[in-house]
Design an enzyme around this catalytic site. Structure first.
Site, PDB file in Angstrom:
ATOM      1  N   ASP A   1      46.699 -15.346  14.774  1.00 38.56           N
ATOM      2  CA  ASP A   1      47.290 -14.018  14.767  1.00 38.56           C
ATOM      3  C   ASP A   1      47.161 -13.422  13.371  1.00 38.56           C
ATOM      4  O   ASP A   1      46.980 -14.145  12.388  1.00 38.56           O
ATOM      5  CB  ASP A   1      48.770 -14.107  15.156  1.00 38.56           C
ATOM      6  CG  ASP A   1      49.364 -12.762  15.540  1.00 38.56           C
ATOM      7  OD1 ASP A   1      48.607 -11.774  15.643  1.00 38.56           O
ATOM      8  OD2 ASP A   1      50.584 -12.695  15.732  1.00 38.56           O
ATOM      9  N   TYR A   2      47.236 -12.111  13.295  1.00 38.60           N
ATOM     10  CA  TYR A   2      47.321 -11.424  12.012  1.00 38.60           C
ATOM     11  C   TYR A   2      48.788 -11.183  11.678  1.00 38.60           C
ATOM     12  O   TYR A   2      49.591 -10.904  12.564  1.00 38.60           O
ATOM     13  CB  TYR A   2      46.599 -10.081  12.060  1.00 38.60           C
ATOM     14  CG  TYR A   2      45.098 -10.173  11.943  1.00 38.60           C
ATOM     15  CD1 TYR A   2      44.502 -10.518  10.738  1.00 38.60           C
ATOM     16  CD2 TYR A   2      44.277  -9.909  13.029  1.00 38.60           C
ATOM     17  CE1 TYR A   2      43.125 -10.597  10.618  1.00 38.60           C
ATOM     18  CE2 TYR A   2      42.892  -9.989  12.925  1.00 38.60           C
ATOM     19  CZ  TYR A   2      42.330 -10.329  11.708  1.00 38.60           C
ATOM     20  OH  TYR A   2      40.974 -10.411  11.582  1.00 38.60           O
TER      21      TYR A   2
END
Length: 201
Positions: A25-26
């Site tokens: 994920d960012y």
């Protein structure tokens, strides 16, 4: 994040023996995209120095040192951070935080005063969208938008909220799609027994 939620997560298992599920994920991608597009120096500095963005905003809005930001202050800042992206009104923020509407309006006004680049970005986005009839993502995808009034103030109609959301959320989606292409290419040449399974937003 609840015990029940953790039990639900346990229902998802790898489909092959010895395999593991890996989640990538960012971190706060939409707020980072906002910092990029707005060019706001204070917002960018918070990310570049590795600060917790909600704590940093809380410190600014409440005019306290970051070490004195408590969980309630951070919760307010988080709601304001995302409320700005989603075009939330003082009424909506007040309902979300269970605070008076006047106080919510003050939080929003303080935010835009502390981060003027964000306010300028919103105004410029709406002006561009009103002229062209489209909102554009970072990679040039466009969404037709009609009904931009841009009469000023903090109350935004649905087309105005949609225009701002398209630029921010659409650009975040652009970046994630690029990352997926990069992961796919890496997996194809790495020889790893791995594959992408789901993209969740």
């Amino acid at each position: 994040r609840t015990p029940e939620g953790r039990q639900v997560r346990k229902a998802f298992i790898p489909g092959e023996p010895g395999w593991e599920l890996l989640c990538c994920d960012y971190s706060q991608i939409e707020l980072r995209v906002l910092a990029h597009f707005s060019g706001d120096a204070a917002l960018q500095e918070a990310f570049q120095s590795g600060k917790d963005i909600h704590t940093a905003v809380a410190a600014e809005v409440f005019e306290v040192d970051e070490s004195n930001v408590d969980s309630d202050m951070r919760r307010v800042a988080k709601a304001v951070n995302f409320g700005v992206i989603y075009g939330q009104s003082p009424y909506g923020l007040a309902a979300a935080l269970n605070i008076p509407q006047e106080q919510a309006a003050e939080f929003i006004d303080d935010y835009f005063m502390r981060y003027p680049g964000v306010s300028q970005f919103i105004e410029e986005t709406l002006e561009q969208c009103a002229r062209s009839g489209y909102a554009y993502t970072m990679l040039g995808r466009r969404r037709p938008i009609t009904g931009i009034k841009n009469t000023g103030g903090r109350n935004r109609n649905m087309p105005e909220r949609t225009a701002i959301n398209t630029v921010i959320q659409g650009s975040a989606a652009d970046l994630i799609k690029l990352a997926m292409l990069n992961v796919h290419r890496e997996l194809a040449t790495s020889g790893l027994s791995a594959r992408m399974l789901l993209q969740i937003h």
